[in-house]
Motif scaffolding. Sequence first.
Motif, PDB file in Angstrom:
ATOM      1  N   CYS A 183      -0.271   6.669  -6.701  1.00 55.99           N
ATOM      2  CA  CYS A 183       0.732   5.608  -6.632  1.00 55.99           C
ATOM      3  C   CYS A 183       1.124   5.194  -8.039  1.00 55.99           C
ATOM      4  O   CYS A 183       0.417   5.477  -9.009  1.00 55.99           O
ATOM      5  CB  CYS A 183       0.216   4.394  -5.842  1.00 55.99           C
ATOM      6  N   THR A 184       2.240   4.541  -8.139  1.00 55.52           N
ATOM      7  CA  THR A 184       2.661   3.897  -9.375  1.00 55.52           C
ATOM      8  C   THR A 184       2.650   2.391  -9.125  1.00 55.52           C
ATOM      9  O   THR A 184       2.444   1.938  -7.986  1.00 55.52           O
ATOM     10  CB  THR A 184       4.073   4.340  -9.785  1.00 55.52           C
ATOM     11  N   SER A 185       2.914   1.610 -10.146  1.00 52.69           N
ATOM     12  CA  SER A 185       2.977   0.160  -9.936  1.00 52.69           C
ATOM     13  C   SER A 185       4.206  -0.207  -9.114  1.00 52.69           C
ATOM     14  O   SER A 185       4.270  -1.304  -8.565  1.00 52.69           O
ATOM     15  CB  SER A 185       2.984  -0.582 -11.278  1.00 52.69           C
ATOM     16  N   ARG A 189       2.524  -0.563  -2.855  1.00 55.48           N
ATOM     17  CA  ARG A 189       2.505  -1.085  -1.488  1.00 55.48           C
ATOM     18  C   ARG A 189       2.721   0.035  -0.474  1.00 55.48           C
ATOM     19  O   ARG A 189       1.984   0.127   0.518  1.00 55.48           O
ATOM     20  CB  ARG A 189       3.582  -2.163  -1.321  1.00 55.48           C
ATOM     21  N   ARG A 190       3.699   0.880  -0.710  1.00 61.54           N
ATOM     22  CA  ARG A 190       3.955   1.971   0.229  1.00 61.54           C
ATOM     23  C   ARG A 190       2.760   2.919   0.304  1.00 61.54           C
ATOM     24  O   ARG A 190       2.418   3.423   1.374  1.00 61.54           O
ATOM     25  CB  ARG A 190       5.216   2.735  -0.193  1.00 61.54           C
ATOM     26  N   ALA A 191       2.138   3.172  -0.835  1.00 62.82           N
ATOM     27  CA  ALA A 191       0.985   4.059  -0.847  1.00 62.82           C
ATOM     28  C   ALA A 191      -0.172   3.478  -0.033  1.00 62.82           C
ATOM     29  O   ALA A 191      -0.840   4.201   0.730  1.00 62.82           O
ATOM     30  CB  ALA A 191       0.543   4.316  -2.288  1.00 62.82           C
ATOM     31  N   GLU A 394       2.340  15.257  -4.693  1.00 65.25           N
ATOM     32  CA  GLU A 394       3.350  15.588  -3.703  1.00 65.25           C
ATOM     33  C   GLU A 394       3.286  14.646  -2.506  1.00 65.25           C
ATOM     34  O   GLU A 394       4.324  14.330  -1.900  1.00 65.25           O
ATOM     35  CB  GLU A 394       3.194  17.041  -3.269  1.00 65.25           C
ATOM     36  N   ARG A 395       2.089  14.212  -2.139  1.00 65.80           N
ATOM     37  CA  ARG A 395       1.979  13.217  -1.066  1.00 65.80           C
ATOM     38  C   ARG A 395       2.701  11.937  -1.458  1.00 65.80           C
ATOM     39  O   ARG A 395       3.358  11.298  -0.635  1.00 65.80           O
ATOM     40  CB  ARG A 395       0.506  12.934  -0.751  1.00 65.80           C
ATOM     41  N   MET A 396       2.548  11.547  -2.724  1.00 68.24           N
ATOM     42  CA  MET A 396       3.258  10.349  -3.174  1.00 68.24           C
ATOM     43  C   MET A 396       4.757  10.548  -3.098  1.00 68.24           C
ATOM     44  O   MET A 396       5.504   9.654  -2.650  1.00 68.24           O
ATOM     45  CB  MET A 396       2.849   9.999  -4.602  1.00 68.24           C
ATOM     46  N   LEU A 397       5.230  11.717  -3.529  1.00 67.91           N
ATOM     47  CA  LEU A 397       6.659  11.970  -3.534  1.00 67.91           C
ATOM     48  C   LEU A 397       7.250  11.991  -2.127  1.00 67.91           C
ATOM     49  O   LEU A 397       8.443  11.748  -1.941  1.00 67.91           O
ATOM     50  CB  LEU A 397       6.943  13.308  -4.240  1.00 67.91           C
ATOM     51  N   SER A 398       6.412  12.266  -1.127  1.00 69.58           N
ATOM     52  CA  SER A 398       6.901  12.313   0.254  1.00 69.58           C
ATOM     53  C   SER A 398       6.770  10.976   0.979  1.00 69.58           C
ATOM     54  O   SER A 398       7.125  10.880   2.154  1.00 69.58           O
ATOM     55  CB  SER A 398       6.134  13.387   1.039  1.00 69.58           C
TER      56      SER A 398
END
Length: 400
Positions: A183-185, A189-191, A394-398
Amino acid sequence: MRAVTTAQPLDVQPTPLALLLLGRESDPRSERGVECPGDLPAPSDPDLVARARAAKERLGDRVFVLGHHYQRDEVIEFADVTGDSFKLARDAAARPDAEFIVFCGVHFMAESADILTGDDQRVILPDLAAGCSMADMATAEQVAECWDVLTEAGVAEATVPVSYMNSSADIKAFTGKHGGTICTSSNARRALEWAFAQGGPAGDAKVLFLPDQHLGRNTAVRDLGMSLEDCVVYNPHKPGGGLTVEELRAAKMILWRGHCSVHGRFSLESVRDVRERIPGVNVLVHPECKHEVVAAADYVGSTEHIIQTLEAAPAGSKWAIGTELNLVRRLANRFADQDKEIVFLDKTVCFCSTMNRIDLPHLVWALESLADGKVVNRIEVDPETESFAKLALERMLSLP
């Protein structure tokens, strides 16, 4: 009202202790090493700017220079793009024709760029001492031991790891192997929402958040409505992480005991003090700050969010910013002619110490070396680590 000017750049004066933060001293106990092979130009060399321009021109489209927001102005001047860590890694991946990616950031950022770029591209970090204290607070061995603790407590199967972008390639690979995401900052939340949906029956799902406890706690409490009691802190330096089996089973968020050395310096007293000094000031802080600082602030957001908020702020507004000083000073100067008063949240120096390792002499040395056909300070992630780390990215990007 008078806006901040270059002559009074936030009224922050370096102290002897700040020499380390300014990159003028070293700490051999915690840093990877500060020596560069070959001759490093002297900081006093009056031709450094001309040398950087000349080397970049010699390299042409073969080189792509990335500059993180926390870099010095002298380095940002030569960046082809600027941004936060993940934006820059994606920018590098979008330039497949560039033979060399010179990453003016820190070690984990260069690793991410190497993971996302082609095998024929070479990622260069101008100074190998440019590490990240937060990323170094979680080693692969420590995290593997933590997973054993969770397994023995009977909670590993319901736990999904979520690792902050500010982590080593090894930690990203661990996350990928165990079904987790990065995740990023901006998208924490989405992560977390995604992770809790993967983690087993309702009420049993848990997240192991690595390595920044503050971003994990702030996201869970502010954005997901959890309580502070839902969060426990795993200390890798204590047996069992310093937690009982009962505490692990009751927790929803298992936070790694890590933090950012820059954002962790801001305090509740800093917020109270700036409100007394500047009536009507808006306090805007990064979510890596402590929970009590975030709770007392008016606005909270990532580095990109901070920049966008100030861009949209009305003329005459007053802002105290809780993030790295190079960026705050740059924003103060940028918006001075718009009558926006922008000050640093704390009274003391708060540079990112290792980010400041990359100065103009190191950049010139790296560019001239490449132009002369010598590849220096290449950052390479081994294929297995890269494979699992890329899976987590890639999970984050999706994420929706």
